[in-house]
Design a protein around this motif. Structure first.
Motif, PDB file in Angstrom:
ATOM      1  N   LEU B 110       0.847  -1.188   0.000  1.00 12.07           N
ATOM      2  CA  LEU B 110       0.000   0.000   0.000  1.00 12.07           C
ATOM      3  C   LEU B 110       0.880   1.234   0.000  1.00 12.07           C
ATOM      4  O   LEU B 110       1.865   1.311   0.732  1.00 12.07           O
ATOM      5  CB  LEU B 110      -0.903   0.014   1.231  1.00 12.07           C
ATOM      6  CG  LEU B 110      -1.896  -1.135   1.346  1.00 12.07           C
ATOM      7  CD1 LEU B 110      -2.695  -1.004   2.643  1.00 12.07           C
ATOM      8  CD2 LEU B 110      -2.839  -1.161   0.150  1.00 12.07           C
ATOM      9  N   TYR B 111       0.513   2.186  -0.838  1.00 10.11           N
ATOM     10  CA  TYR B 111       1.211   3.469  -0.888  1.00 10.11           C
ATOM     11  C   TYR B 111       0.194   4.534  -0.517  1.00 10.11           C
ATOM     12  O   TYR B 111      -0.795   4.729  -1.224  1.00 10.11           O
ATOM     13  CB  TYR B 111       1.762   3.697  -2.293  1.00 10.11           C
ATOM     14  CG  TYR B 111       2.301   5.082  -2.539  1.00 10.11           C
ATOM     15  CD1 TYR B 111       3.479   5.502  -1.947  1.00 10.11           C
ATOM     16  CD2 TYR B 111       1.619   5.971  -3.354  1.00 10.11           C
ATOM     17  CE1 TYR B 111       3.971   6.779  -2.168  1.00 10.11           C
ATOM     18  CE2 TYR B 111       2.108   7.244  -3.591  1.00 10.11           C
ATOM     19  CZ  TYR B 111       3.276   7.637  -2.985  1.00 10.11           C
ATOM     20  OH  TYR B 111       3.761   8.911  -3.210  1.00 10.11           O
ATOM     21  N   HIS B 112       0.386   5.166   0.621  1.00  8.34           N
ATOM     22  CA  HIS B 112      -0.626   6.077   1.167  1.00  8.34           C
ATOM     23  C   HIS B 112      -2.012   5.414   1.157  1.00  8.34           C
ATOM     24  O   HIS B 112      -3.001   6.022   0.753  1.00  8.34           O
ATOM     25  CB  HIS B 112      -0.670   7.386   0.392  1.00  8.34           C
ATOM     26  CG  HIS B 112       0.560   8.230   0.594  1.00  8.34           C
ATOM     27  ND1 HIS B 112       0.901   8.793   1.797  1.00  8.34           N
ATOM     28  CD2 HIS B 112       1.551   8.567  -0.260  1.00  8.34           C
ATOM     29  CE1 HIS B 112       2.041   9.468   1.678  1.00  8.34           C
ATOM     30  NE2 HIS B 112       2.469   9.335   0.443  1.00  8.34           N
ATOM     31  N   GLY B 113      -2.030   4.158   1.546  1.00 13.07           N
ATOM     32  CA  GLY B 113      -3.293   3.442   1.669  1.00 13.07           C
ATOM     33  C   GLY B 113      -3.857   2.896   0.377  1.00 13.07           C
ATOM     34  O   GLY B 113      -4.879   2.215   0.374  1.00 13.07           O
ATOM     35  N   GLU B 114      -3.180   3.168  -0.752  1.00 17.21           N
ATOM     36  CA  GLU B 114      -3.692   2.743  -2.056  1.00 17.21           C
ATOM     37  C   GLU B 114      -2.822   1.590  -2.575  1.00 17.21           C
ATOM     38  O   GLU B 114      -1.602   1.625  -2.429  1.00 17.21           O
ATOM     39  CB  GLU B 114      -3.575   3.931  -3.011  1.00 17.21           C
ATOM     40  CG  GLU B 114      -4.430   3.844  -4.246  1.00 17.21           C
ATOM     41  CD  GLU B 114      -4.245   5.092  -5.113  1.00 17.21           C
ATOM     42  OE1 GLU B 114      -3.593   6.052  -4.643  1.00 17.21           O
ATOM     43  OE2 GLU B 114      -4.726   5.074  -6.247  1.00 17.21           O
ATOM     44  N   ASP B 115      -3.460   0.613  -3.172  1.00 17.31           N
ATOM     45  CA  ASP B 115      -2.713  -0.532  -3.679  1.00 17.31           C
ATOM     46  C   ASP B 115      -1.800  -0.088  -4.823  1.00 17.31           C
ATOM     47  O   ASP B 115      -2.274   0.350  -5.876  1.00 17.31           O
ATOM     48  CB  ASP B 115      -3.693  -1.612  -4.173  1.00 17.31           C
ATOM     49  CG  ASP B 115      -2.948  -2.867  -4.613  1.00 17.31           C
ATOM     50  OD1 ASP B 115      -1.704  -2.890  -4.492  1.00 17.31           O
ATOM     51  OD2 ASP B 115      -3.615  -3.818  -5.059  1.00 17.31           O
ATOM     52  N   LEU B 116      -0.485  -0.239  -4.600  1.00 18.28           N
ATOM     53  CA  LEU B 116       0.500   0.209  -5.588  1.00 18.28           C
ATOM     54  C   LEU B 116       0.376  -0.569  -6.892  1.00 18.28           C
ATOM     55  O   LEU B 116       0.726  -0.090  -7.965  1.00 18.28           O
ATOM     56  CB  LEU B 116       1.900   0.030  -5.003  1.00 18.28           C
ATOM     57  CG  LEU B 116       3.065   0.781  -5.636  1.00 18.28           C
ATOM     58  CD1 LEU B 116       2.877   2.271  -5.522  1.00 18.28           C
ATOM     59  CD2 LEU B 116       4.377   0.367  -4.987  1.00 18.28           C
TER      60      LEU B 116
END
Lengths: 342, 302
Positions: B110-116
């Motif tokens: 997760l990148y800032h909560g978003e799936d990379l």
């Protein structure tokens, strides 16, 4: 482990005693490469000297102005007559129109072949799906072994007739457009023309340019590509930013080799160009080239005509040399400019 | 995304320590006040959150079961012996594996909560936010100026802003004074250390959120290394930095947190990397909780 240590030759001085056993072979090898390199220069020099010698009549008797006039009307008295081999009044042996035709057809060929070749090369190195890269590369390499006469015959028997209609509609489309209507036209408009020769040449030089360009592209370090990708480059941006700067000079060298082939190609062009000596920008008209006119006429040539035809070979030789030197100079200037920071 | 007061307080002691004291031995290092440093701050803003990450090359796992989180405006170091998968994990953070045939990233990043690795996420967009500096300096064979301007250009920056932007990036990478008079010269004429700072400037010019560094000093001499380390501590104010290093002193000098990876044989006899321990740098180097970590940092490998 009990190994027997070899006796060390420490006892004698460096300058004494036997030399390393490979030294003799080393010398032979060096001489071999030296001779091989020398042989190329020698052959080239001999070709130049003997062609100049055989065409000297043409160069000397008419002067440079005649050589570079655009008038080519190779009429000589036939064999068995009193002045056999002498020019009939009104004939001319100017190479300019043929130089023009050579450069024009080659230019058209390069224009068509370079984007195609670089595109194929990129496909086979960086862009295409992995399973398709090698097969495409093989097929393109295979094209290179087709004899040029096959392309020429295909051009004149298969391509020339139907493509005339295409030329006609293109010419109609550009009719009346300033400048372009002088280029995209034909007088007469024929299937055997500059454009057809350019097309055939493009097909012929695409494999060699592709193959060489692919080798060049393969030398671009992965670190360079990753460097661009890590900055958020898309594939095309990576190609422009990392691959092209790194392989520019190599690609130009590949194109030069392709251009050399296009300018020197003889039989295929002789078949499809339509054999009309003229300085005309009309793409869809017959024209002629230095190499093609030699093939078309050399069989029956005699006297001054023969001398002139051989002279055309010398002219082609010099032009190819000049083009290569110029391309090298342009490249070097770019590199020097970057190094000097100007 | 400016650091809050509390984050600055936590970060500060490390900055002072790392820039002042170059400690020869990583173990006897003093990292400010451990009381302040070791407190796991729940307000840490996470940039990356890796859950059960496993990375395979052609079906063979190179590194497995990696769980760690990386916080904003910290320097996180990955250390460990060769083949432990630290670089592999680093490269998964900006999707560099996308270009490697046969490489597969499993688990969740997760990148800032978003799936990379989400289906709608564009890899180029990922890399615009998460830049990378490589082991060997890899400037393009172009001028210094064009190297720095390349990123902004492909990001659609107008020509007019570029001069300022290039100057800014080179200044932030502590290279401006050395190159300001020869911006049009080839980047390849610079020294190795300068080239690496140019590569950092090139990465900064894109204004990324994170800068990944893959052994950025391994090809440099100690003086050039010291400059890059100082630079990292400087850059931490604006960027989140993740660095892979073989140099434990380097990790102890620059990193807020350190992850120790190692390679072990699995059941089928294949070498496989795994994350042994992840904690504050101070904890890893003074009181590691895993004997393998202790063995590595004290020089008794394995």
């Amino acid at each position: 482990m009990a190994t027997i240590a070899p006796e060390r030759p420490r006892s004698r001085k460096l300058s004494e005693g036997p030399k390393p056993p490979g030294r003799e072979r080393d010398r032979v090898f060096r001489w071999f490469t030296f001779l091989a390199a020398l042989l190329v220069l020698l052959i080239l020099a001999l070709i130049f000297v003997s062609t100049v010698n055989q065409s000297w009549d043409w160069f000397s008797t008419r002067g440079l102005r005649a050589v570079f006039s655009s008038r080519w009307n190779q009429k000589v008295y036939p064999r068995g007559t009193a002045n056999a081999g002498q020019p009939i009044p009104g004939s001319g042996f100017g190479a300019w129109a043929l130089i023009f035709g050579t450069l024009y057809t080659s230019f058209v060929a390069i224009l068509l072949a370079v984007p195609l070749s670089v595109g194929i090369a990129l496909f086979t190195t960086d862009v295409g799906p992995r399973w398709l890269r090698n097969p495409v590369g093989y097929v393109v390499d295979l094209l290179a072994v087709v004899p040029s006469v096959v392309f020429g015959l295909w051009g004149v028997f298969v391509l020339a007739t139907p493509i005339r209609n295409v030329y006609q509609s293109v010419a109609d489309f550009f009719a009346g457009v300033p400048v372009l209507d002088k280029i995209f036209t034909g007088n007469p408009l024929l299937g055997t023309s500059v454009m057809t020769a350019g097309l055939i040449l493009a097909i012929m030089i695409t494999p060699i340019i592709t193959s060489l360009t692919r080798e060049v592209l393969a030398t671009v370090p992965i670190a360079q590509k990753e460097g661009a990708l890590a900055l958020g480059a898309t594939r095309w941006e990576m190609i422009r930013g990392a691959i092209f700067p790194h392989s520019r000079s190599g690609i130009v060298a590949s194109v030069m080799i392709g251009l050399g082939r296009a300018m020197g190609e003889t039989i295929a062009v002789a078949l499809v160009i339509g054999a009309a000596v003229r300085v005309s920008p009309a793409l869809f008209s017959p024209n002629n080239t230095l190499a093609a006119i030699i093939a078309q006429n050399f069989g029956e040539a005699q006297g001054i005509q023969r001398s002139a035809l051989i002279g055309l070979g010398v002219v082609l030789f010099v032009i190819t040399l000049l083009v290569n030197v110029m391309a090298r100079a342009v490249l070097n200037r770019g590199e020097r400019r970057l190094a000097a920071g100007k | 995304m400016h650091p809050t007061a509390s984050q600055t307080d936590i970060v500060e002691p490390v900055t002072i320590d790392a820039s002042s004291g170059r400690v020869e031995n990583g173990i006897h290092l003093e990292v400010g006040d451990p009381e302040i440093f070791e407190r796991d701050d729940p307000t840490r803003e996470l940039v990356f959150d890796l859950e059960r990450v496993q990375i395979l090359y052609s079906g063979v796992a190179a590194v497995t079961d990696v769980n760690l989180d990386i916080a904003s405006r910290e320097v996180t170091a990955f250390i460990g012996p060769s083949g432990c998968g630290k670089t592999t994990v680093l490269r998964s953070l900006n999707r560099m594996h996308d270009t490697t045939p046969g490489a597969v990233v499993e688990g969740k990043i997760l990148y800032h909560g978003e799936d990379l690795y989400g289906p709608k996420v564009d890899a180029a967009e990922v890399r615009r936010r998460i830049g990378m500096v490589f082991q060997k300096p890899n400037p393009f064979p172009k001028s210094i100026y064009d190297n720095v301007a390349y990123g902004p250009k492909i990001n659609g920056r107008k020509r007019g802003d570029l001069d300022d932007l290039v100057e800014q990036a080179l200044t932030r990478a502590a290279l401006w004074d050395e190159v300001k008079d020869k911006l049009k010269r080839s980047a390849l004429a610079l020294s190795g250390g300068q080239q690496q700072r140019l590569c950092i400037a090139r990465a900064i010019a894109v204004e990324p959120d994170v800068i990944l560094m893959d052994e950025p000093c391994s090809a440099l001499d100690p003086i050039a290394t010291a400059r890059i380390e100082d630079l990292m501590i400087e850059l931490k104010r604006e960027f989140t930095i993740v660095i892979v290093t073989h140099n434990m002193q380097q990790a102890s000098r620059v990193a807020d947190r350190t992850a120790f990876f190692t390679a072990e044989l699995n059941e089928s006899g294949k070498r496989m990397g795994l994350l042994v321990e992840y904690d504050t740098t101070n904890k890893i180097f003074t009181q590691p909780s895993d004997p393998r970590t202790e063995g590595y940092i004290t020089g008794r490998f394995g």
